[in-house]
Write a protein that holds these residues in place. Sequence first.
Motif, PDB file in Angstrom:
ATOM      1  N   ILE A 296     -19.157  -1.233 -31.416  1.00  0.00           N
ATOM      2  CA  ILE A 296     -19.113  -2.551 -31.599  1.00  0.00           C
ATOM      3  C   ILE A 296     -18.737  -3.287 -30.274  1.00  0.00           C
ATOM      4  N   CYS A 297     -19.122  -4.366 -29.934  1.00  0.00           N
ATOM      5  CA  CYS A 297     -18.752  -4.981 -28.525  1.00  0.00           C
ATOM      6  C   CYS A 297     -17.482  -6.035 -29.116  1.00  0.00           C
ATOM      7  N   ASP A 298     -16.531  -5.901 -28.473  1.00  0.00           N
ATOM      8  CA  ASP A 298     -15.445  -7.017 -28.841  1.00  0.00           C
ATOM      9  C   ASP A 298     -15.537  -8.240 -28.185  1.00  0.00           C
ATOM     10  N   GLU A 299     -16.471  -8.336 -27.078  1.00  0.00           N
ATOM     11  CA  GLU A 299     -16.758  -9.449 -26.431  1.00  0.00           C
ATOM     12  C   GLU A 299     -17.858 -10.235 -27.258  1.00  0.00           C
ATOM     13  N   CYS A 300     -18.924  -9.928 -27.855  1.00  0.00           N
ATOM     14  CA  CYS A 300     -20.066 -10.610 -28.463  1.00  0.00           C
ATOM     15  C   CYS A 300     -20.338 -10.098 -29.686  1.00  0.00           C
ATOM     16  N   THR A 301     -19.729  -8.980 -30.087  1.00  0.00           N
ATOM     17  CA  THR A 301     -19.919  -8.633 -31.765  1.00  0.00           C
ATOM     18  C   THR A 301     -21.289  -8.038 -31.543  1.00  0.00           C
ATOM     19  N   TRP A 302     -21.985  -7.687 -30.726  1.00  0.00           N
ATOM     20  CA  TRP A 302     -23.061  -6.786 -30.626  1.00  0.00           C
ATOM     21  C   TRP A 302     -22.720  -5.266 -31.300  1.00  0.00           C
ATOM     22  N   MET A 303     -23.682  -4.899 -32.017  1.00  0.00           N
ATOM     23  CA  MET A 303     -23.404  -3.270 -32.717  1.00  0.00           C
ATOM     24  C   MET A 303     -24.557  -2.272 -32.129  1.00  0.00           C
ATOM     25  N   GLU A 309     -22.846   0.697 -22.778  1.00  0.00           N
ATOM     26  CA  GLU A 309     -22.573  -0.497 -22.425  1.00  0.00           C
ATOM     27  C   GLU A 309     -23.486  -1.566 -23.333  1.00  0.00           C
ATOM     28  N   CYS A 310     -22.718  -2.696 -23.499  1.00  0.00           N
ATOM     29  CA  CYS A 310     -23.048  -3.495 -24.433  1.00  0.00           C
ATOM     30  C   CYS A 310     -24.618  -4.221 -24.232  1.00  0.00           C
ATOM     31  N   GLN A 311     -25.483  -4.386 -24.912  1.00  0.00           N
ATOM     32  CA  GLN A 311     -27.107  -4.760 -24.511  1.00  0.00           C
ATOM     33  C   GLN A 311     -26.961  -6.418 -24.545  1.00  0.00           C
ATOM     34  N   GLY A 312     -25.786  -6.672 -25.287  1.00  0.00           N
ATOM     35  CA  GLY A 312     -25.992  -8.238 -25.303  1.00  0.00           C
ATOM     36  C   GLY A 312     -25.175  -8.867 -23.905  1.00  0.00           C
ATOM     37  N   CYS A 313     -23.955  -8.323 -23.658  1.00  0.00           N
ATOM     38  CA  CYS A 313     -23.402  -8.849 -22.864  1.00  0.00           C
ATOM     39  C   CYS A 313     -22.896  -7.943 -21.352  1.00  0.00           C
ATOM     40  N   GLY A 314     -22.920  -6.544 -21.438  1.00  0.00           N
ATOM     41  CA  GLY A 314     -22.677  -5.654 -20.506  1.00  0.00           C
ATOM     42  C   GLY A 314     -21.361  -5.004 -20.498  1.00  0.00           C
TER      43      GLY A 314
HETATM   44 ZN    ZN Z   1     -21.539  -7.769 -25.918  1.00  0.00          ZN
END
Ligand code: ZN
Length: 361
Positions: A296-303, A309-314
């Motif tokens: 999970i991305c702690d910045e934008c909650t993308w899973m 690397e997060c696909q939502g925010c990098g």
């Molecule tokens: Zn993210």
Amino acid sequence: MFPFAQSVSTRYPVLSVYLNKGPALGAQLTDVLKPIKELELDHAQEMSLRADIEKISDLRLERETAPAIGIFSCDGEGWFHMERLHRSVPDFATTGRRPYLRPVRTLPRNTRTKVAVVESRSASLWLMEAGQIHRVDDIVVDETVKKNYGGWQGYSERKAHARSDELVHRHYRETAEELLALHQRQPFNYIIVGGHKTDTREFVESLHPYLRNLVAGEFVIDPHTITATGVLEKAAALEAAAERERREEIVKSIMDAEGSTRKAALGIPDLVDATNLKAVQSLVIVTGSPRVPGAICDECTWMSMAGGECQGCGAEMRLVSDVVDEVIEAVLRDRGVVEGIGPDTVLDDYGAGGLLRFAVT
Ligand SMILES: [Zn+2]
């Protein structure tokens, strides 16, 4: 439910512990905490966790009457919660950034079933809940009005019959009214009717359609020799069958949507994708299905299933031992509903499924 669900700590470990009521809770706790004690932590984190464990050890768990408990603690942040569960769950402990709530969020629902044992002049009402049953009310028909009908009219068979039928109907009506009043006070999921076959049939037919819809079955029993165990045994079997049927209907609705409108997701990877798009309206998890690692991305909650690397925010994603828990919390946050269901449906192969607000593939 669980207002502390979003209590996050980025500094200290949040400890979640599930314990089943058993004869040796102390030993169970020691076992379940073993992997927790081996975690590599800095000093402050270790002190927090040690205090959590101490608090749990100090609980007088052997006094608990619930089938299982869940404990969620983060001493560093200064909070501690205990939940009593209506069913047993496997013993388990884990740490994370927030309470691990999947086991308690996905318990099969707790059913309340009203059992009416009826005959033409009396009825007993029972409440069955959490595997137990108790008698809540007895209704006996009031025959004092019989003077109004009286034999003076000539004792015709027909008259006597009519009077008798009227009494029976009145009795059934009163019993049904009592059921409705009880339902309005605290709703139940099912009504099950016991007695001699002709009586139960007639009683069910006399019910208002609203209550009749709740009838999960009828069983044959002699109202004069009933015991709580006897009623429980027969009613529990009918309730289990009704719950199984309900389960199959829920799963069928997901399968049907999958096959027609595509507004469904099956399996955790698809559900992760759909949840990222806030598409999940109702999530159904097979209780006790395996944990699924993910990130999970702690910045934008993308899973995601893999991390990196997060696909939502990098940002760099954080690995989690059970992404299902993250999916559940995200669906609830997005105003979806989550339900746990028991096994023996085609959903077993997927672990989870959901109905979507819109098709995502
Ligand atoms: Zn993210």
